[in-house]
Design a protein around this motif. Structure first.
Motif, PDB file in Angstrom:
ATOM      1  N   LYS A   1      37.438  41.955  34.005  1.00  0.00           N
ATOM      2  CA  LYS A   1      37.896  42.442  35.307  1.00  0.00           C
ATOM      3  C   LYS A   1      36.721  43.025  36.092  1.00  0.00           C
ATOM      4  CE  LYS A   1      42.626  43.273  33.810  1.00  0.00           C
ATOM      5  NZ  LYS A   1      43.713  44.259  33.631  1.00  0.00           N
ATOM      6  N   LYS A   2      36.695  42.710  37.386  1.00  0.00           N
ATOM      7  CA  LYS A   2      35.578  43.099  38.235  1.00  0.00           C
ATOM      8  C   LYS A   2      35.369  44.616  38.268  1.00  0.00           C
ATOM      9  CE  LYS A   2      33.571  42.459  42.843  1.00  0.00           C
ATOM     10  NZ  LYS A   2      33.240  43.868  43.034  1.00  0.00           N
ATOM     11  N   GLN A   3      36.456  45.394  38.339  1.00  0.00           N
ATOM     12  CA  GLN A   3      36.293  46.850  38.417  1.00  0.00           C
ATOM     13  C   GLN A   3      35.637  47.398  37.157  1.00  0.00           C
ATOM     14  OE1 GLN A   3      39.603  49.205  39.886  1.00  0.00           O
ATOM     15  NE2 GLN A   3      39.011  50.940  38.596  1.00  0.00           N
ATOM     16  N   ASN A   4      36.057  46.872  35.993  1.00  0.00           N
ATOM     17  CA  ASN A   4      35.429  47.314  34.742  1.00  0.00           C
ATOM     18  C   ASN A   4      33.941  46.973  34.729  1.00  0.00           C
ATOM     19  OD1 ASN A   4      38.444  46.474  33.004  1.00  0.00           O
ATOM     20  ND2 ASN A   4      37.681  48.527  33.402  1.00  0.00           N
ATOM     21  N   GLN A   5      33.606  45.768  35.222  1.00  0.00           N
ATOM     22  CA  GLN A   5      32.207  45.359  35.272  1.00  0.00           C
ATOM     23  C   GLN A   5      31.413  46.230  36.245  1.00  0.00           C
ATOM     24  OE1 GLN A   5      32.446  41.224  36.343  1.00  0.00           O
ATOM     25  NE2 GLN A   5      33.146  40.564  34.318  1.00  0.00           N
ATOM     26  N   ASP A   6      32.031  46.533  37.387  1.00  0.00           N
ATOM     27  CA  ASP A   6      31.369  47.410  38.361  1.00  0.00           C
ATOM     28  C   ASP A   6      31.085  48.780  37.757  1.00  0.00           C
ATOM     29  OD1 ASP A   6      31.399  45.443  40.278  1.00  0.00           O
ATOM     30  OD2 ASP A   6      33.211  46.176  41.288  1.00  0.00           O
ATOM     31  N   GLU A   7      32.004  49.280  36.942  1.00  0.00           N
ATOM     32  CA  GLU A   7      31.820  50.584  36.305  1.00  0.00           C
ATOM     33  C   GLU A   7      30.659  50.552  35.308  1.00  0.00           C
ATOM     34  OE1 GLU A   7      35.656  51.549  34.732  1.00  0.00           O
ATOM     35  OE2 GLU A   7      36.496  52.049  36.706  1.00  0.00           O
ATOM     36  N   VAL A   8      30.457  49.393  34.666  1.00  0.00           N
ATOM     37  CA  VAL A   8      29.308  49.236  33.760  1.00  0.00           C
ATOM     38  C   VAL A   8      28.004  49.321  34.552  1.00  0.00           C
ATOM     39  CG1 VAL A   8      28.115  47.692  32.161  1.00  0.00           C
ATOM     40  CG2 VAL A   8      30.604  47.833  32.105  1.00  0.00           C
TER      41      VAL A   8
END
Length: 364
Positions: free
Chosen positions: A340-347
């Motif tokens: 999921k994009k949001q999880n990746q953005d948080e990384v």
């Protein structure tokens, strides 16, 4: 620090430095290559028990720490730069002192001694080995790619309304407390501004966590709004307390402010007039803002690192080190369950937070 270095430190002849920020600089030459210089310098700094805060191909920075009354405090920043065999070592005071009592010269000379002693302990073969080890470390060649990564947290949509409402409530509470303290006559300029900033930072830290909102610019504007609201409401609540406790005839709030200007600010029986009052109000805002911003950045950074497992951060960073693009890193994360994009953005935010924390450590 190693005992031999403690013994040598006592023999150093100090050279005193004066200035707004006392500093001392000295240079020396070495035949080490640029690839082996930084690893040798790193080992010398470790022997001195200083904290390394930054390094690149030609520079390394460290800070010396002292412990007083159970609290750690950085006292000097030491910067070492190396290019074409010429090495420049500079130590700079981190306190508010104008005279360093020779401490910076001791740090510089002590590092040079530790460096040369460390350099002597390596022959040609061991230097080549050290160079290879440094390259492997910088390139993450020994990193073992995990078969699986910890699962991402459940998606939580960022909600700015939570810190907005929470900030408003906290501002009212702090304004009431300040008003009562001010009316009682125990307000100490400088101390209470610091306490207010710490309280704002503490509250925002948890509001950020509850809201999953980490956009710095909007949170900074919220911080500014909170500070203005706190000190304006502080005056209004003082107005209400004074009227109620003394049974004075009610006058308008602006009339109250006008009377305050006429009365001015009195410090230890010295009336500084309306100018002193305005300066004190400006100091309140400036001190609270600068301390508050530091606390806000710390709170955001802490949460950005907390919500992403370190194994996932390391995996993403490893792929960036291997010159992969952001899209390629996203694909790698997706293959490990972080699709999921949001999880990746948080990384990615966590990686930026680590960089930001390192930059803060470098600040003098």
């Amino acid at each position: 620090m190693e005992e031999s270095l403690k013994t040598y430190e006592k023999t150093i002849e100090k050279k005193h430095s004066f200035g707004w920020t006392p500093k001392f600089e000295e240079e020396f030459r070495t035949n080490l290559s640029e690839k082996t210089f930084i690893p040798i310098a790193e080992k010398a700094i470790e022997k001195l028990n200083w904290d390394i805060v930054y390094k690149d191909d030609n520079n390394i920075e460290a800070k010396r720490k002292e412990t007083n009354f159970g609290f750690d405090k950085w006292t000097e920043s030491i910067t070492i730069s190396h290019k074409h065999g010429k090495t420049v070592v500079k130590s700079e005071s981190l306190g508010n002192e104008m005279w360093d009592n020779g401490r910076n010269s001791k740090r510089v000379k002590l590092f040079i001694h530790a460096f040369k002693e460390t350099e002597k302990s390596f022959d040609k073969e061991s230097l080549e080995k050290l160079e290879l080890e440094a390259e492997r470390k910088n390139n993450w060649d020994d990193y073992v790619i995990p078969e699986v990564l910890p699962k991402p947290n459940e998606i939580k949509k960022p909600n700015f309304v939570i810190p907005l409402i929470g900030g408003f409530i906290v501002s009212i509470i702090l304004a009431i407390i300040l008003a009562k303290v001010s009316v009682s006559g125990i307000y100490i300029i400088g101390l209470f501004e610091l306490l207010v900033a710490i309280a704002i930072g503490f509250s925002l830290k948890y509001l950020i966590k509850f809201s999953n909102f980490t956009e710095f610019l909007k949170l900074k504007y919220l911080l500014i709004g909170m500070i203005i609201l706190i000190y304006v409401l502080n005056q209004y609540f003082q107005y209400e307390i004074i009227l109620r406790e003394n049974n004075y005839d009610r006058i308008g709030f602006f009339e109250f402010i006008k009377l305050r200007f006429e009365q001015g600010l009195t410090i230890k029986k010295l009336n500084t007039g309306w100018i002193g009052l305005i300066i004190s109000w400006c100091l309140q805002i400036v001190i609270t803002y600068f301390v508050g911003v530091v606390k806000l950045i710390t709170g955001i950074t802490s949460y950005q690192l907390e919500r992403v497992p370190i194994e996932v951060v390391d995996f993403a960073f490893y792929n960036f080190v291997k010159d992969k693009t952001e899209d390629e890193v996203r694909k790698e994360l997706s293959s490990k369950g972080w699709s999921k994009k949001q999880n990746q953005d948080e990384v990615f935010e966590a990686i930026e937070a680590i960089h930001g924390a390192n930059e803060m450590n470098r600040m003098k």
